[in-house]
Design an enzyme around this catalytic site. Structure first.
Site, PDB file in Angstrom:
ATOM      1  N   ASP A   8      39.979  41.489  33.344  1.00 49.01           N
ATOM      2  CA  ASP A   8      41.366  41.846  33.050  1.00 49.01           C
ATOM      3  C   ASP A   8      41.837  41.004  31.857  1.00 49.01           C
ATOM      4  O   ASP A   8      41.898  39.772  31.942  1.00 49.01           O
ATOM      5  CB  ASP A   8      42.239  41.576  34.279  1.00 49.01           C
ATOM      6  CG  ASP A   8      43.620  42.209  34.175  1.00 49.01           C
ATOM      7  OD1 ASP A   8      43.921  42.831  33.144  1.00 49.01           O
ATOM      8  OD2 ASP A   8      44.395  42.082  35.139  1.00 49.01           O
ATOM      9  N   ASP A 102      43.052  47.608  29.174  1.00 44.85           N
ATOM     10  CA  ASP A 102      42.898  46.158  29.299  1.00 44.85           C
ATOM     11  C   ASP A 102      42.152  45.686  30.542  1.00 44.85           C
ATOM     12  O   ASP A 102      42.075  44.482  30.788  1.00 44.85           O
ATOM     13  CB  ASP A 102      44.268  45.473  29.239  1.00 44.85           C
ATOM     14  CG  ASP A 102      45.217  45.960  30.329  1.00 44.85           C
ATOM     15  OD1 ASP A 102      44.893  46.958  31.006  1.00 44.85           O
ATOM     16  OD2 ASP A 102      46.286  45.355  30.497  1.00 44.85           O
ATOM     17  N   GLU A 103      41.582  46.588  31.324  1.00 40.96           N
ATOM     18  CA  GLU A 103      40.831  46.130  32.493  1.00 40.96           C
ATOM     19  C   GLU A 103      39.750  47.133  32.876  1.00 40.96           C
ATOM     20  O   GLU A 103      39.848  48.325  32.579  1.00 40.96           O
ATOM     21  CB  GLU A 103      41.758  45.864  33.683  1.00 40.96           C
ATOM     22  CG  GLU A 103      42.506  47.071  34.181  1.00 40.96           C
ATOM     23  CD  GLU A 103      43.324  46.764  35.434  1.00 40.96           C
ATOM     24  OE1 GLU A 103      42.815  46.057  36.334  1.00 40.96           O
ATOM     25  OE2 GLU A 103      44.465  47.236  35.518  1.00 40.96           O
TER      26      GLU A 103
END
Length: 352
Positions: A8, A102-103
């Site tokens: 993350d 983003d993850e």
């Protein structure tokens, strides 16, 4: 036994802005358009100290942190960085399941590299992300996706945390049930009313009663409280729909729902912008006081281009609810569905 890593990126959009503009470093940065109906896409850790969070109305963020620096989002730049990060993942395993820009989950049970453990792989990935992008990422390592996601949040920012299989039940026992994915404010309040506050409480609660009250989801919650999660990392999974919903404290009329629709649309729009796909279909969901569920949807010639156009399409669906005006509703949901790749959406817009 699987070895799952959840990576993350830390305050991703805000961190990209601070990286690219030295004057923003160390300052409370809020990534959002200014305006009465705008929502926060991301907040730097300096802004989070004041209570600013993603999906929060921008006006509230400005009140909480008057010194915040508002920066309009640049999703093309964020997607470019996300692509760099994903290429790093793929050096180690082909089993990569992105959740957003983003993850992502990675299954490193049988990695492509020669590192001795999942922890060593996670360390190497974080180091290469920083060397390549000058951004930090947090990692969680565990035997399943549920635990890995919790672990990645445990030592944020720029942290790494491992939950070994034999540690899972003891680690989860004191954990607040609100930390379980899907347990929002309404569900948390219902569990608290039953005396269920922690995963240990959830385990002790009668399984049949959980199923009676909450259906299959009740049993699913109990499994998670025990650290059981059999979901595989699916590299072919792509976003098909994103939605937000809210249960009213008291049943309301359709004419009273617009403010909630606007709030939910803002939240859904912010979540949709975190993906690299575009939703074509606008969906409105309503549940009446007697639990009858109604859905209405509309696919415009072009996907909604702005949050306001998304709101306009959603409010337009209210006119297609044919129930009597005095009908009361207990829940409303707003969603985007029928997602396509951003490049395909761009091609469609050029056709029109």
């Amino acid at each position: 036994m699987r070895k799952i890593v959840h990576i993350d990126m830390d305050a991703f959009y805000a961190s990209v802005e601070q990286r690219d503009d030295a004057s923003l470093r160390g300052k409370p940065v809020v990534v959002a358009w200014r305006g009465a109906r705008s929502v926060v896409c991301a907040a730097s850790y300096e802004a989070r100290k004041f209570g600013v969070r993603s999906a929060m109305p921008a006006l509230r963020a400005a009140r909480l942190c008057p010194q915040a620096i508002f920066v309009p989002p640049d999703f093309s730049r964020y997607r470019a960085v996300s692509k760099q990060v994903r290429e790093i993942f793929l050096k180690h395993t082909d089993l990569v399941e992105p959740l957003s820009l983003d993850e992502a989950y990675l299954d490193v049970t049988e990695p492509k590299t020669d590192f001795s453990s999942a922890t060593a792989i996670a360390k190497a990935i974080r180091a290469e992300i920083f060397a390549t992008t000058r951004l930090t990422a947090s990692a969680g390592i565990a035997p399943n996706k549920f635990l890995a996601k919790i672990a990645s949040d445990w030592r944020k920012p720029d942290g790494l945390f491992v939950i070994k299989p034999e540690q899972a039940e003891a680690f989860l026992a004191p954990l607040d049930v609100a930390r379980i994915p899907g347990v929002g404010k309404v569900m948390n309040a219902k569990l608290e009313a039953l005396g269920v506050h922690t995963c240990a409480d959830l385990r002790a609660f009668d399984a049949r009663e959980l199923e009676r009250r909450f259906g299959r989801y009740g049993l699913r919650l109990r499994e998670l409280s025990l650290g059981i999660d059999e979901r595989r990392v699916n590299p072919d999974q792509s976003v098909q729909s994103i939605s937000s919903e809210d249960t009213f404290a008291h049943d309301v009329l359709l004419a009273e729902i617009e403010p909630t629709i606007r709030q939910l649309a803002a939240k859904t729009w912010a979540a949709a912008r975190k993906t690299d796909r575009v939703g074509r279909t606008v969906v409105l969901k309503l549940k009446t006081a007697d639990f009858h569920i109604i859905t209405r949807s509309h696919t415009p010639p072009l996907p909604p281009q702005t949050e306001e156009s998304f709101v306009t399409h959603t409010l337009g669906l209210c006119a297609r609810v044919e129930l009597p005006p005095r009908t009361r509703y207990r829940l409303v949901g707003v969603g985007l569905a029928n997602f396509i790749d951003a490049e395909e959406s761009l091609a469609q817009s050029e056709m029109f």
